[in-house]
Design a protein around this motif. Structure first.
Motif, PDB file in Angstrom:
ATOM      1  N   HIS A 151     -26.172  -8.702 -22.603  1.00  0.00           N
ATOM      2  CA  HIS A 151     -27.494  -9.441 -22.681  1.00  0.00           C
ATOM      3  C   HIS A 151     -28.304  -9.104 -21.243  1.00  0.00           C
ATOM      4  CE1 HIS A 151     -26.898 -11.236 -26.653  1.00  0.00           C
ATOM      5  NE2 HIS A 151     -25.916 -11.748 -25.977  1.00  0.00           N
ATOM      6  N   ASP A 152     -27.617  -8.910 -20.144  1.00  0.00           N
ATOM      7  CA  ASP A 152     -28.111  -8.744 -18.816  1.00  0.00           C
ATOM      8  C   ASP A 152     -28.413  -7.139 -18.738  1.00  0.00           C
ATOM      9  OD1 ASP A 152     -25.283  -7.959 -18.356  1.00  0.00           O
ATOM     10  OD2 ASP A 152     -25.253  -9.689 -16.814  1.00  0.00           O
ATOM     11  N   ASP A 153     -27.858  -6.435 -19.423  1.00  0.00           N
ATOM     12  CA  ASP A 153     -27.816  -4.932 -19.361  1.00  0.00           C
ATOM     13  C   ASP A 153     -26.920  -4.292 -18.329  1.00  0.00           C
ATOM     14  OD1 ASP A 153     -29.740  -4.668 -21.666  1.00  0.00           O
ATOM     15  OD2 ASP A 153     -31.398  -5.038 -20.248  1.00  0.00           O
ATOM     16  N   LYS A 154     -25.893  -4.889 -17.816  1.00  0.00           N
ATOM     17  CA  LYS A 154     -25.268  -4.433 -16.674  1.00  0.00           C
ATOM     18  C   LYS A 154     -24.064  -3.713 -17.481  1.00  0.00           C
ATOM     19  CE  LYS A 154     -26.676  -8.013 -13.364  1.00  0.00           C
ATOM     20  NZ  LYS A 154     -26.214  -8.932 -12.348  1.00  0.00           N
ATOM     21  N   TRP A 155     -23.472  -4.203 -18.490  1.00  0.00           N
ATOM     22  CA  TRP A 155     -22.277  -3.686 -19.047  1.00  0.00           C
ATOM     23  C   TRP A 155     -22.454  -3.205 -20.477  1.00  0.00           C
ATOM     24  CZ3 TRP A 155     -18.382  -3.240 -15.739  1.00  0.00           C
ATOM     25  CH2 TRP A 155     -18.191  -3.957 -14.765  1.00  0.00           C
ATOM     26  N   MET A 156     -21.585  -1.910 -20.606  1.00  0.00           N
ATOM     27  CA  MET A 156     -21.693  -1.639 -22.118  1.00  0.00           C
ATOM     28  C   MET A 156     -20.077  -1.692 -22.312  1.00  0.00           C
ATOM     29  SD  MET A 156     -22.871   2.045 -23.819  1.00  0.00           S
ATOM     30  CE  MET A 156     -21.495   3.177 -23.055  1.00  0.00           C
ATOM     31  N   VAL A 157     -19.803  -2.120 -23.628  1.00  0.00           N
ATOM     32  CA  VAL A 157     -18.583  -2.102 -24.357  1.00  0.00           C
ATOM     33  C   VAL A 157     -18.459  -1.159 -25.423  1.00  0.00           C
ATOM     34  CG1 VAL A 157     -16.833  -3.840 -25.122  1.00  0.00           C
ATOM     35  CG2 VAL A 157     -18.092  -4.475 -23.307  1.00  0.00           C
ATOM     36  N   THR A 158     -17.488  -0.556 -25.600  1.00  0.00           N
ATOM     37  CA  THR A 158     -17.420   0.444 -26.769  1.00  0.00           C
ATOM     38  C   THR A 158     -15.959   0.325 -27.402  1.00  0.00           C
ATOM     39  OG1 THR A 158     -16.425   2.072 -25.053  1.00  0.00           O
ATOM     40  CG2 THR A 158     -18.783   2.046 -25.777  1.00  0.00           C
ATOM     41  N   GLY A 159     -15.782   0.463 -28.552  1.00  0.00           N
ATOM     42  CA  GLY A 159     -14.437   0.337 -29.387  1.00  0.00           C
ATOM     43  C   GLY A 159     -14.400   1.572 -30.347  1.00  0.00           C
ATOM     44  N   ASP A 160     -13.235   2.162 -30.346  1.00  0.00           N
ATOM     45  CA  ASP A 160     -12.918   3.162 -31.142  1.00  0.00           C
ATOM     46  C   ASP A 160     -12.092   3.088 -32.528  1.00  0.00           C
ATOM     47  OD1 ASP A 160     -10.057   3.226 -30.007  1.00  0.00           O
ATOM     48  OD2 ASP A 160     -10.773   4.689 -28.744  1.00  0.00           O
ATOM     49  N   ASN A 161     -11.525   4.147 -32.830  1.00  0.00           N
ATOM     50  CA  ASN A 161     -10.888   4.183 -34.298  1.00  0.00           C
ATOM     51  C   ASN A 161      -9.337   3.705 -33.963  1.00  0.00           C
ATOM     52  OD1 ASN A 161     -12.318   4.338 -36.447  1.00  0.00           O
ATOM     53  ND2 ASN A 161     -12.212   6.494 -36.518  1.00  0.00           N
ATOM     54  N   GLN A 162      -8.880   3.775 -32.885  1.00  0.00           N
ATOM     55  CA  GLN A 162      -7.554   3.578 -32.548  1.00  0.00           C
ATOM     56  C   GLN A 162      -7.445   2.073 -31.747  1.00  0.00           C
ATOM     57  OE1 GLN A 162      -6.565   6.719 -29.583  1.00  0.00           O
ATOM     58  NE2 GLN A 162      -5.903   7.966 -31.321  1.00  0.00           N
ATOM     59  N   GLY A 163      -8.506   1.330 -31.915  1.00  0.00           N
ATOM     60  CA  GLY A 163      -8.413  -0.254 -31.460  1.00  0.00           C
ATOM     61  C   GLY A 163      -8.632  -0.286 -29.990  1.00  0.00           C
ATOM     62  N   VAL A 164      -9.103   0.736 -29.258  1.00  0.00           N
ATOM     63  CA  VAL A 164      -9.118   0.635 -27.724  1.00  0.00           C
ATOM     64  C   VAL A 164     -10.357   0.048 -27.442  1.00  0.00           C
ATOM     65  CG1 VAL A 164      -9.201   2.005 -25.739  1.00  0.00           C
ATOM     66  CG2 VAL A 164      -7.377   2.296 -27.575  1.00  0.00           C
ATOM     67  N   ILE A 165     -10.571  -0.938 -26.521  1.00  0.00           N
ATOM     68  CA  ILE A 165     -11.944  -1.192 -25.896  1.00  0.00           C
ATOM     69  C   ILE A 165     -12.115  -0.719 -24.509  1.00  0.00           C
ATOM     70  CG2 ILE A 165     -13.275  -3.318 -24.958  1.00  0.00           C
ATOM     71  CD1 ILE A 165     -13.673  -3.282 -28.006  1.00  0.00           C
TER      72      ILE A 165
END
Length: 278
Positions: free
Chosen positions: A12-26
């Protein structure tokens, strides 16, 4: 990432982006796209990610049937919420409360207490996979859902049932997004490449773009001011949409009643036509 990225969310503070993939990795990313952390969160594909109002926690859901609550700083798994009978396709943390909504391939919507990890209630509102759930940013009691049964529904959690169903899509509804400034407006995207605009008070669409894309619309998002809508599609394009000028009819290539091919040919008549207004 070593596999296809299935979910992306900004804090919400636009400082971090989190991504998740097909192998379950964050993975954690800074705004300059510097990747700082990566960890195995699930055994199978991560379908959705949502931050808590404070950004101190976030939740993930997966095809492994689980929903997990994480401490953002310590990367500690705080809760493992299980109750869906199949793949969990979507999750959304309430904008102000410690409540979370999830949707699954089992056609169910579940509300969770993120502190205790208990399932508050289960909503039987759809007849096929629930692809998207979204809390209203304006009304804390409204929850929007989109499903493969071609319907969107809006629920009032005080009654624990839907008060409006939205019909118009001819194929699965894959995306839905509340408007950031108008409390009763939202947009949706379908498997057939269409984009619809809706008002909560009206079960029928207030505007339609039948051929916005040549393939499925996977996601939608609004500019924070609300004057631009962006759509991402399986046709490998991202498009930006603005409202027509006052008095302009919606008669461009994307709104006509027949599909267009890549060369701009009218598939129904076999001849070339040029879009009105560009």
């Amino acid at each position: 990432h070593g596999a296809a990225v299935r979910s992306i969310v900004w804090s919400h503070d636009d400082k971090w982006m989190v991504t998740g993939d097909n192998q379950g990795v964050i993975k954690y990313w800074q705004s300059n796209m510097n990747n700082l952390k990566a960890f195995q969160a699930h055994e199978q594909s991560i379908r959705d990610i949502s931050f808590s109002p404070s950004d101190m926690k976030f939740t993930t859901c997966s095809d492994d049937g689980s929903i997990k609550v994480w401490d953002f700083t310590t990367i500690t798994e705080e809760r493992d919420l299980k109750g869906h009978g199949w793949d969990v396709r979507c999750v959304d943390w309430h904008p102000t409360l410690s409540i979370m909504a999830s949707g699954s391939k089992d056609s169910l919507i579940k509300l969770w207490d993120t502190k205790s990890g208990k399932n508050i209630t289960t909503i039987h509102g759809h007849k096929n996979t629930v692809i998207r759930v979204a809390w209203s940013p304006h009304n804390p009691n409204w929850l929007l859902s989109a499903s493969r049964d071609q319907l969107l529904k809006c629920y009032d959690i005080r009654m624990m049932r839907d008060f409006q169903s939205f019909r118009g899509h001819r194929r699965e509804v894959l995306a839905a997004k509340w408007h950031p400034t108008h409390p009763d407006l939202f947009a949706s995207g379908g498997w057939d490449g269409s984009i619809f605009h809706w008002s909560v008070s009206n079960p029928d669409p207030i505007a339609t773009i039948p051929h916005a894309h040549q393939s499925a619309v996977f996601d939608l998002d609004w500019h924070p001011v609300g004057h631009i809508l962006v759509s991402a599609s399986n046709d490998h394009t991202t498009k930006f949409w603005t409202r027509n000028r006052p008095g302009d009819a919606m008669k461009d290539r994307y709104n006509m009643g027949v599909p267009w091919d890549e060369e701009g040919f009218d598939a129904g008549r076999g001849k070339k036509r040029y879009a009105q207004g560009g």
